[in-house]
Design a protein around this motif. Structure first.
Motif, PDB file in Angstrom:
ATOM      1  N   GLU A  13      24.311  11.489   9.463  1.00 21.84           N
ATOM      2  CA  GLU A  13      24.308  12.258  10.897  1.00 21.84           C
ATOM      3  C   GLU A  13      23.397  13.566  10.481  1.00 21.84           C
ATOM      4  N   GLN A  14      23.531  14.332   9.561  1.00 18.59           N
ATOM      5  CA  GLN A  14      22.772  15.417   9.418  1.00 18.59           C
ATOM      6  C   GLN A  14      21.005  14.881   9.062  1.00 18.59           C
ATOM      7  N   ALA A  15      21.013  13.909   8.706  1.00 14.07           N
ATOM      8  CA  ALA A  15      19.421  13.550   8.422  1.00 14.07           C
ATOM      9  C   ALA A  15      19.097  13.253  10.191  1.00 14.07           C
ATOM     10  N   ARG A  16      19.939  12.395  10.872  1.00 21.17           N
ATOM     11  CA  ARG A  16      19.447  12.195  11.990  1.00 21.17           C
ATOM     12  C   ARG A  16      19.292  13.426  13.171  1.00 21.17           C
ATOM     13  N   GLU A  17      20.031  14.239  12.865  1.00 19.41           N
ATOM     14  CA  GLU A  17      19.732  15.576  13.586  1.00 19.41           C
ATOM     15  C   GLU A  17      18.601  16.135  12.996  1.00 19.41           C
ATOM     16  N   ARG A  49      15.579  17.021  15.600  1.00 19.61           N
ATOM     17  CA  ARG A  49      14.730  18.478  15.573  1.00 19.61           C
ATOM     18  C   ARG A  49      13.376  18.007  15.434  1.00 19.61           C
ATOM     19  N   GLU A  50      13.070  17.512  14.472  1.00 19.88           N
ATOM     20  CA  GLU A  50      11.820  17.461  14.057  1.00 19.88           C
ATOM     21  C   GLU A  50      10.985  16.734  15.198  1.00 19.88           C
ATOM     22  N   ARG A  51      11.557  15.732  15.891  1.00 29.13           N
ATOM     23  CA  ARG A  51      10.893  14.936  17.016  1.00 29.13           C
ATOM     24  C   ARG A  51      10.690  15.872  18.134  1.00 29.13           C
ATOM     25  N   LEU A  52      11.665  16.827  18.419  1.00 23.62           N
ATOM     26  CA  LEU A  52      11.766  17.531  19.486  1.00 23.62           C
ATOM     27  C   LEU A  52      10.530  18.531  19.441  1.00 23.62           C
ATOM     28  N   SER A  53      10.357  18.957  18.085  1.00 19.97           N
ATOM     29  CA  SER A  53       9.479  20.042  17.613  1.00 19.97           C
ATOM     30  C   SER A  53       7.936  19.526  17.996  1.00 19.97           C
ATOM     31  N   ARG A  54       7.919  18.191  17.386  1.00 21.50           N
ATOM     32  CA  ARG A  54       6.500  17.588  17.519  1.00 21.50           C
ATOM     33  C   ARG A  54       6.410  17.548  19.104  1.00 21.50           C
ATOM     34  N   GLN A  55       7.217  17.082  19.936  1.00 22.10           N
ATOM     35  CA  GLN A  55       7.029  16.942  21.003  1.00 22.10           C
ATOM     36  C   GLN A  55       6.587  18.294  22.038  1.00 22.10           C
ATOM     37  N   LEU A  93      31.504  11.388   3.433  1.00 22.42           N
ATOM     38  CA  LEU A  93      30.265  12.247   3.041  1.00 22.42           C
ATOM     39  C   LEU A  93      29.048  11.738   3.426  1.00 22.42           C
ATOM     40  N   ALA A  94      29.059  10.209   3.166  1.00 20.57           N
ATOM     41  CA  ALA A  94      27.621   9.454   3.473  1.00 20.57           C
ATOM     42  C   ALA A  94      27.465   9.499   5.112  1.00 20.57           C
ATOM     43  N   ARG A  95      28.451   9.469   5.948  1.00 19.05           N
ATOM     44  CA  ARG A  95      28.410   9.266   7.250  1.00 19.05           C
ATOM     45  C   ARG A  95      27.956  10.865   7.603  1.00 19.05           C
ATOM     46  N   ARG A  96      28.380  11.844   6.916  1.00 15.69           N
ATOM     47  CA  ARG A  96      27.965  13.238   7.208  1.00 15.69           C
ATOM     48  C   ARG A  96      26.510  13.317   6.984  1.00 15.69           C
ATOM     49  N   ARG A  97      25.837  12.909   5.848  1.00 16.92           N
ATOM     50  CA  ARG A  97      24.844  13.077   5.335  1.00 16.92           C
ATOM     51  C   ARG A  97      23.741  12.208   6.556  1.00 16.92           C
TER      52      ARG A  97
END
Length: 208
Positions: free
Chosen positions: A71-75, A79-85, A65-69
């Motif tokens: 991974e979701q945080a990194r994703e 997405r936020e970084r791509l949106s800013r770019q 569960l921690a790894r999935r969380r």
């Protein structure tokens, strides 16, 4: 008498048939309020023990569960970084478009001013041609009253030469304007500014 009392209900009274449903609803609400928002690993191990689930499986599930969380945080961060770019690129593109429009506007103004200057020079040369043509016509009218001779021929030749010189000067400026007005992107400036697309040469002018 008992039946009458049982069916008679005052304000806020609850029928006997609804009591069971009311108690069940109240129990669910109480359990919901009493349930914690989060559980500690020890709580989960204790629940697993009650369900005959070994603690190591509970720990493995917690790690997954921690790894999935993570991974979701990194994703989400990606997405936020791509949106800013994308927003930055759009902003840069907008500024580039504004700068390009400004450059084109200034360039168009410079080109138009150059064409207007050349057009004024052509008009001046045409006026000079008209002057020497009128002088030649006046000379011919005066010479027609005189006896032909060497001096007369020389004056006529001089008048014709002055007309030819001024026509050549006119043609030079008119040809320069035509070449500039026909070139790209000057031709677009000509269309947008309402300037003449071309000017006639002396051989195409019937009346000055």
């Amino acid at each position: 008498m008992g039946d009458v009392t049982r069916t008679r209900q005052g304000p806020g009274a609850v029928a006997y048939d609804d009591v069971n449903e009311l108690i069940a609803t109240a129990t669910r609400l109480m359990q919901k309020d009493a349930a914690p928002d989060t559980l500690t690993p020890d709580d989960l191990r204790r629940i697993g023990e009650e369900l005959d689930i070994p603690a190591r499986y509970v720990d493995q599930a917690l790690e997954a569960l921690a790894r999935r969380r993570e991974e979701q945080a990194r994703e989400a961060q990606a997405r936020e970084r791509l949106s800013r770019q994308r927003r930055a690129r759009l902003k840069q593109g907008a500024w580039a478009g504004v700068a390009l429009a400004g450059v084109l506007a200034v360039s168009g103004l410079v080109v138009r001013n150059g064409l207007t200057t050349t057009l004024a020079e052509v008009a001046q040369k045409r006026s000079q041609v008209r002057n020497v043509v009128e002088r030649r016509e006046t000379l011919h009218a005066r010479l027609d009253q005189l006896t032909p001779g060497l001096n007369r021929d020389a004056e006529v030749a001089g008048a014709d030469n002055r007309v030819a010189v001024e026509q050549r000067r006119y043609d030079e400026r008119a040809a320069a304007y035509n070449a500039s007005a026909a070139s790209f992107p000057t031709s677009w400036v000509v269309r947008l500014s309402g300037l003449p697309p071309s000017l006639p040469l002396s051989s195409e002018v019937s009346s000055w």
